[in-house]
Write an enzyme that holds these catalytic residues in place. Structure first.
Site, PDB file in Angstrom:
ATOM      1  N   GLU A 232      77.638  -3.640  -3.796  1.00  0.00           N
ATOM      2  CA  GLU A 232      76.287  -3.826  -4.320  1.00  0.00           C
ATOM      3  C   GLU A 232      76.159  -3.156  -5.690  1.00  0.00           C
ATOM      4  O   GLU A 232      75.930  -1.935  -5.768  1.00  0.00           O
ATOM      5  CB  GLU A 232      75.255  -3.185  -3.390  1.00  0.00           C
ATOM      6  CG  GLU A 232      75.228  -3.748  -1.992  1.00  0.00           C
ATOM      7  CD  GLU A 232      73.879  -3.490  -1.317  1.00  0.00           C
ATOM      8  OE1 GLU A 232      73.214  -4.456  -0.955  1.00  0.00           O
ATOM      9  OE2 GLU A 232      73.500  -2.312  -1.180  1.00  0.00           O
TER      10      GLU A 232
ATOM     11  N   GLU B 256      71.001   3.937  -2.970  1.00  0.00           N
ATOM     12  CA  GLU B 256      69.746   4.706  -2.925  1.00  0.00           C
ATOM     13  C   GLU B 256      69.975   6.045  -2.234  1.00  0.00           C
ATOM     14  O   GLU B 256      69.372   7.054  -2.606  1.00  0.00           O
ATOM     15  CB  GLU B 256      68.662   3.866  -2.226  1.00  0.00           C
ATOM     16  CG  GLU B 256      68.222   2.699  -3.110  1.00  0.00           C
ATOM     17  CD  GLU B 256      67.757   1.460  -2.375  1.00  0.00           C
ATOM     18  OE1 GLU B 256      67.457   1.539  -1.170  1.00  0.00           O
ATOM     19  OE2 GLU B 256      67.697   0.390  -3.026  1.00  0.00           O
TER      20      GLU B 256
ATOM     21  N   GLY C 157      67.362  -5.197  -6.304  1.00  0.00           N
ATOM     22  CA  GLY C 157      65.913  -5.242  -6.488  1.00  0.00           C
ATOM     23  C   GLY C 157      65.474  -5.646  -7.881  1.00  0.00           C
ATOM     24  O   GLY C 157      64.307  -5.486  -8.244  1.00  0.00           O
TER      25      GLY C 157
ATOM     26  N   ASN D  19      68.601  -5.560   4.997  1.00  0.00           N
ATOM     27  CA  ASN D  19      68.337  -4.122   4.897  1.00  0.00           C
ATOM     28  C   ASN D  19      66.858  -3.990   4.533  1.00  0.00           C
ATOM     29  O   ASN D  19      66.479  -4.229   3.397  1.00  0.00           O
ATOM     30  CB  ASN D  19      69.231  -3.500   3.818  1.00  0.00           C
ATOM     31  CG  ASN D  19      68.898  -2.033   3.575  1.00  0.00           C
ATOM     32  OD1 ASN D  19      68.121  -1.425   4.316  1.00  0.00           O
ATOM     33  ND2 ASN D  19      69.482  -1.463   2.529  1.00  0.00           N
TER      34      ASN D  19
ATOM     35  N   LYS E 279      65.173  -1.395   4.270  1.00  0.00           N
ATOM     36  CA  LYS E 279      64.855  -0.142   3.561  1.00  0.00           C
ATOM     37  C   LYS E 279      63.622   0.497   4.207  1.00  0.00           C
ATOM     38  O   LYS E 279      63.415   0.347   5.417  1.00  0.00           O
ATOM     39  CB  LYS E 279      64.695  -0.412   2.060  1.00  0.00           C
ATOM     40  CG  LYS E 279      65.897  -1.197   1.498  1.00  0.00           C
ATOM     41  CD  LYS E 279      65.959  -1.272   0.016  1.00  0.00           C
ATOM     42  CE  LYS E 279      67.208  -2.047  -0.387  1.00  0.00           C
ATOM     43  NZ  LYS E 279      67.387  -2.135  -1.824  1.00  0.00           N
TER      44      LYS E 279
ATOM     45  N   HIS F 278      74.659   3.693   0.870  1.00  0.00           N
ATOM     46  CA  HIS F 278      73.844   2.861  -0.019  1.00  0.00           C
ATOM     47  C   HIS F 278      73.579   3.625  -1.316  1.00  0.00           C
ATOM     48  O   HIS F 278      73.412   4.849  -1.298  1.00  0.00           O
ATOM     49  CB  HIS F 278      72.525   2.492   0.679  1.00  0.00           C
ATOM     50  CG  HIS F 278      71.813   1.381  -0.025  1.00  0.00           C
ATOM     51  ND1 HIS F 278      71.098   1.585  -1.177  1.00  0.00           N
ATOM     52  CD2 HIS F 278      71.738   0.054   0.248  1.00  0.00           C
ATOM     53  CE1 HIS F 278      70.618   0.415  -1.584  1.00  0.00           C
ATOM     54  NE2 HIS F 278      70.988  -0.532  -0.743  1.00  0.00           N
TER      55      HIS F 278
ATOM     56  N   SER G 228      70.001  -8.681  -5.093  1.00  0.00           N
ATOM     57  CA  SER G 228      69.184  -9.859  -5.419  1.00  0.00           C
ATOM     58  C   SER G 228      69.735 -11.154  -4.819  1.00  0.00           C
ATOM     59  O   SER G 228      69.674 -12.216  -5.448  1.00  0.00           O
ATOM     60  CB  SER G 228      68.984  -9.988  -6.940  1.00  0.00           C
ATOM     61  OG  SER G 228      68.261  -8.854  -7.419  1.00  0.00           O
TER      62      SER G 228
HETATM   63  P1  13P Z   1      67.788  -6.635  -2.909  1.00  0.00           P
HETATM   64  O1  13P Z   1      68.299  -7.798  -2.099  1.00  0.00           O
HETATM   65  O2  13P Z   1      66.311  -6.424  -2.754  1.00  0.00           O
HETATM   66  O3  13P Z   1      68.258  -6.686  -4.329  1.00  0.00           O
HETATM   67  O4  13P Z   1      68.452  -5.307  -2.265  1.00  0.00           O
HETATM   68  C1  13P Z   1      69.827  -5.254  -2.097  1.00  0.00           C
HETATM   69  C2  13P Z   1      70.161  -4.060  -1.293  1.00  0.00           C
HETATM   70  O5  13P Z   1      70.080  -2.944  -1.772  1.00  0.00           O
HETATM   71  C3  13P Z   1      70.563  -4.264   0.106  1.00  0.00           C
HETATM   72  O6  13P Z   1      71.110  -3.119   0.650  1.00  0.00           O
END
Ligand code: 13P
Length: 252
Positions: free
Chosen positions: A168, A98, A174, A10, A12, A96, A214
């Protein structure tokens, strides 16, 4: 029950179209066969068309990171699932954290999006996951279970069986603070158990559940060894060619 692993990057809101082209040029022919693993990149909508051209005749699949739940109309700035499907996009990531936290998406929106994605012949990657507060209160399973049930409402058994669910935990995204192997297994099993309760064990045995938060080349094998973890949804480590390809090493 053997389920084919699915590793999805992803990106983003990262990369220019040129950077995306260079990345795809470097990885598209270097990934393992999709007889062994489904490999997906979730790219910004603005270059989905270029992504599809870049992966043509390779095993790499493309995901959108979101879509709206109506096909067409006066919805300024949104991306239509029908338009995304017409580009040949395979998957759409929805729900997601976010999107939920920064853009106010509700369980009901996510459910409507899941229906719209199936109507347009694509597969949703449906995200769920709890905050640190909920985790520390010992309410993660209950919270995530309710998210999953709400997202899948009204879908057919066949649709649910072909869906991808991505657990997640928000506190792991992150942060470099990934879930333990035990937590990832426990929560992915909890997600599968909700599917079993709502749609039957047969469907639950087929649905693929990813862990995300992560995930890196040096911890992915631990997650993939868990019986209820069928793949990973990866942010940061999917951005560089070397680390993305290293995520797929567990296949060998
Ligand atoms: P990270 O792998 O950067 O922690 O992000 C995970 C994520 O939100 C994937 O959708």
């Amino acid at each position: 029950m053997s389920r084919k692993p699915i590793i999805a990057g992803n990106w983003k809101m990262n990369k220019t179209a040129k950077e995306a082209r260079e990345f795809i040029g470097a990885v598209a022919n270097a990934i393992p066969s999709n007889d062994l693993v489904d490999t997906v990149i979730g790219s910004p909508a603005i270059f989905l068309e270029g992504m599809k051209k870049g992966v043509k005749d390779t095993d790499l699949k493309v995901a959108a990171q979101n879509c709206y739940f109506e096909d067409f109309g006066a919805f300024t700035g949104e991306n239509s699932p029908a338009t995304i499907a017409a580009l040949g996009v395979d998957y759409v990531i929805i729900g997601h954290s976010e999107r939920r936290d920064y853009f106010g998406e509700t369980d009901e929106d996510i459910n409507k999006k899941a229906h719209a994605i199936f109507k347009n012949g694509m597969t949703p990657i449906i995200c769920c996951g709890e905050s640190l507060e909920t985790y520390e209160a010992g309410k993660a399973e209950e919270f995530v279970g309710a998210q999953v049930s709400a997202a899948l409402k009204g879908l057919s058994a066949e649709q649910v069986a072909s869906s991808v669910l991505a657990y997640e935990p928000i506190w792991a995204i992150g942060t470099g603070k990934s879930a333990t192997q035990d937590d990832a297994q426990k929560m992915c099993k909890a997600v599968r158990d909700v599917v079993a309760a709502d749609f039957g064990q047969d469907v639950a045995d087929k649905v693929r559940v990813q862990y995300g938060g992560s995930v890196k080349p040096d911890n992915i094998a631990d997650y993939m060894a868990c019986p209820d973890v069928d793949g990973a949804l990866v942010g940061g480590a999917s951005l560089e060619v070397d680390s993305f390809l290293a995520l797929l090493d567990f296949v060998n």
